[in-house]
Motif scaffolding. Sequence first.
Motif, PDB file in Angstrom:
ATOM      1  N   TRP A 140       0.830  -1.210   0.000  1.00 39.84           N
ATOM      2  CA  TRP A 140       0.000   0.000   0.000  1.00 39.84           C
ATOM      3  C   TRP A 140       0.858   1.251   0.000  1.00 39.84           C
ATOM      4  O   TRP A 140       0.538   2.242  -0.660  1.00 39.84           O
ATOM      5  N   PHE A 141       1.959   1.215   0.729  1.00 42.43           N
ATOM      6  CA  PHE A 141       2.904   2.327   0.766  1.00 42.43           C
ATOM      7  C   PHE A 141       3.450   2.603  -0.638  1.00 42.43           C
ATOM      8  O   PHE A 141       3.572   3.754  -1.055  1.00 42.43           O
ATOM      9  N   ASP A 142       3.750   1.529  -1.394  1.00 44.42           N
ATOM     10  CA  ASP A 142       4.277   1.673  -2.753  1.00 44.42           C
ATOM     11  C   ASP A 142       3.275   2.316  -3.703  1.00 44.42           C
ATOM     12  O   ASP A 142       3.662   2.818  -4.760  1.00 44.42           O
ATOM     13  N   LEU A 143       2.006   2.295  -3.361  1.00 43.90           N
ATOM     14  CA  LEU A 143       0.986   2.925  -4.194  1.00 43.90           C
ATOM     15  C   LEU A 143       0.618   4.324  -3.699  1.00 43.90           C
ATOM     16  O   LEU A 143       0.508   5.261  -4.487  1.00 43.90           O
ATOM     17  N   ILE A 144       0.440   4.460  -2.398  1.00 46.27           N
ATOM     18  CA  ILE A 144      -0.051   5.727  -1.832  1.00 46.27           C
ATOM     19  C   ILE A 144       1.028   6.806  -1.823  1.00 46.27           C
ATOM     20  O   ILE A 144       0.757   7.959  -2.190  1.00 46.27           O
ATOM     21  N   LEU A 145       2.244   6.468  -1.407  1.00 40.71           N
ATOM     22  CA  LEU A 145       3.303   7.482  -1.318  1.00 40.71           C
ATOM     23  C   LEU A 145       3.564   8.173  -2.657  1.00 40.71           C
ATOM     24  O   LEU A 145       3.580   9.407  -2.718  1.00 40.71           O
ATOM     25  N   PRO A 146       3.774   7.456  -3.761  1.00 40.13           N
ATOM     26  CA  PRO A 146       4.065   8.183  -5.000  1.00 40.13           C
ATOM     27  C   PRO A 146       2.896   9.037  -5.494  1.00 40.13           C
ATOM     28  O   PRO A 146       3.117  10.123  -6.023  1.00 40.13           O
ATOM     29  N   VAL A 147       1.672   8.555  -5.309  1.00 43.03           N
ATOM     30  CA  VAL A 147       0.517   9.345  -5.736  1.00 43.03           C
ATOM     31  C   VAL A 147       0.436  10.638  -4.931  1.00 43.03           C
ATOM     32  O   VAL A 147       0.240  11.726  -5.488  1.00 43.03           O
ATOM     33  N   LEU A 148       0.606  10.546  -3.619  1.00 40.22           N
ATOM     34  CA  LEU A 148       0.564  11.742  -2.781  1.00 40.22           C
ATOM     35  C   LEU A 148       1.736  12.673  -3.080  1.00 40.22           C
ATOM     36  O   LEU A 148       1.576  13.897  -3.137  1.00 40.22           O
ATOM     37  N   ALA A 149       2.927  12.113  -3.284  1.00 41.94           N
ATOM     38  CA  ALA A 149       4.095  12.943  -3.601  1.00 41.94           C
ATOM     39  C   ALA A 149       3.904  13.663  -4.939  1.00 41.94           C
ATOM     40  O   ALA A 149       4.243  14.847  -5.065  1.00 41.94           O
ATOM     41  N   LEU A 150       3.359  12.962  -5.933  1.00 42.72           N
ATOM     42  CA  LEU A 150       3.101  13.613  -7.224  1.00 42.72           C
ATOM     43  C   LEU A 150       2.052  14.719  -7.087  1.00 42.72           C
ATOM     44  O   LEU A 150       2.186  15.784  -7.699  1.00 42.72           O
ATOM     45  N   ALA A 151       1.028  14.478  -6.286  1.00 36.08           N
ATOM     46  CA  ALA A 151       0.017  15.518  -6.052  1.00 36.08           C
ATOM     47  C   ALA A 151       0.641  16.726  -5.358  1.00 36.08           C
ATOM     48  O   ALA A 151       0.380  17.874  -5.743  1.00 36.08           O
ATOM     49  N   ALA A 152       1.466  16.470  -4.348  1.00 32.12           N
ATOM     50  CA  ALA A 152       2.138  17.574  -3.647  1.00 32.12           C
ATOM     51  C   ALA A 152       3.045  18.345  -4.606  1.00 32.12           C
ATOM     52  O   ALA A 152       3.092  19.580  -4.572  1.00 32.12           O
ATOM     53  N   LEU A 153       3.736  17.620  -5.480  1.00 34.97           N
ATOM     54  CA  LEU A 153       4.595  18.263  -6.472  1.00 34.97           C
ATOM     55  C   LEU A 153       3.760  19.150  -7.402  1.00 34.97           C
ATOM     56  O   LEU A 153       4.112  20.305  -7.663  1.00 34.97           O
ATOM     57  N   PHE A 154       2.650  18.637  -7.885  1.00 37.22           N
ATOM     58  CA  PHE A 154       1.768  19.381  -8.783  1.00 37.22           C
ATOM     59  C   PHE A 154       1.263  20.659  -8.115  1.00 37.22           C
ATOM     60  O   PHE A 154       1.338  21.743  -8.687  1.00 37.22           O
ATOM     61  N   PHE A 155       0.751  20.523  -6.892  1.00 34.70           N
ATOM     62  CA  PHE A 155       0.199  21.701  -6.207  1.00 34.70           C
ATOM     63  C   PHE A 155       1.295  22.649  -5.730  1.00 34.70           C
ATOM     64  O   PHE A 155       1.078  23.851  -5.647  1.00 34.70           O
ATOM     65  N   SER A 156       2.475  22.115  -5.460  1.00 32.60           N
ATOM     66  CA  SER A 156       3.603  22.967  -5.105  1.00 32.60           C
ATOM     67  C   SER A 156       3.986  23.842  -6.303  1.00 32.60           C
ATOM     68  O   SER A 156       4.254  25.032  -6.160  1.00 32.60           O
ATOM     69  N   ARG A 157       3.981  23.258  -7.474  1.00 33.35           N
ATOM     70  CA  ARG A 157       4.294  24.011  -8.688  1.00 33.35           C
ATOM     71  C   ARG A 157       3.244  25.088  -8.932  1.00 33.35           C
ATOM     72  O   ARG A 157       3.574  26.206  -9.293  1.00 33.35           O
ATOM     73  N   LYS A 158       1.971  24.733  -8.757  1.00 32.35           N
ATOM     74  CA  LYS A 158       0.891  25.716  -8.959  1.00 32.35           C
ATOM     75  C   LYS A 158       1.022  26.892  -7.990  1.00 32.35           C
ATOM     76  O   LYS A 158       0.742  28.025  -8.348  1.00 32.35           O
ATOM     77  N   SER A 159       1.452  26.615  -6.762  1.00 31.43           N
ATOM     78  CA  SER A 159       1.574  27.691  -5.773  1.00 31.43           C
ATOM     79  C   SER A 159       2.744  28.622  -6.086  1.00 31.43           C
ATOM     80  O   SER A 159       2.798  29.740  -5.591  1.00 31.43           O
ATOM     81  N   ARG A 160       3.663  28.201  -6.936  1.00 34.99           N
ATOM     82  CA  ARG A 160       4.818  29.025  -7.308  1.00 34.99           C
ATOM     83  C   ARG A 160       4.479  29.997  -8.430  1.00 34.99           C
ATOM     84  O   ARG A 160       5.241  30.906  -8.703  1.00 34.99           O
ATOM     85  N   LYS A 161       3.399  29.743  -9.162  1.00 35.70           N
ATOM     86  CA  LYS A 161       3.053  30.603 -10.314  1.00 35.70           C
ATOM     87  C   LYS A 161       2.425  31.898  -9.875  1.00 35.70           C
ATOM     88  O   LYS A 161       1.820  32.053  -8.895  1.00 35.70           O
TER      89      LYS A 161
END
Length: 161
Positions: A140-161
């Motif tokens: 479950w960790f192998d599935l949940i961690l990357p999805v959450l990290a990618l979401a955080a990356l996406f929203f982190s990028r949006k907050s920089r614009k």
Amino acid sequence: MSLSEIIRLVLQNVAPILFVIALVVAGFDRGKPVADRLLSWLLLLPIGLGGLWSAYFHLFQPELAARAIGWIDSPFQFEVGMADLAIGLAGCFGFFASFGFRAAVTLITAVFLLGDGVGHARQMIVARNFAVDNAGPVFWFDLILPVLALAALFFSRKSRK
């Protein structure tokens, strides 16, 4: 549950425990936008320290690591251990690094962990392998961690614009 059983449970689940700690710490850390905080702590704790923890077992305790996954020891564990080591070190450095570096580490980690998750699922279906480190929290960790990290990356990028 005895103390030795509790210790074994914690040691078998270091990366998922670090994941939960990262979520809690990111909630209390108020210095940056939530996506930036979450990405930082995911990089440092479950990706960084968790990767180093996994590397240790694949490189220095390969028989134990293989048994926990439901496999026999194999020379490929050295390669997996080196990948874990590389991702773990990059995750730790990512805590302090630029957005571009964090994005690269997050993408590499996501591909690696999602691939692990697919491999674990395949082993459950094809080989009926339900060993603790194949079908338990690690799956479950192998599935949940990357999805959450990618979401955080996406929203982190949006907050920089």
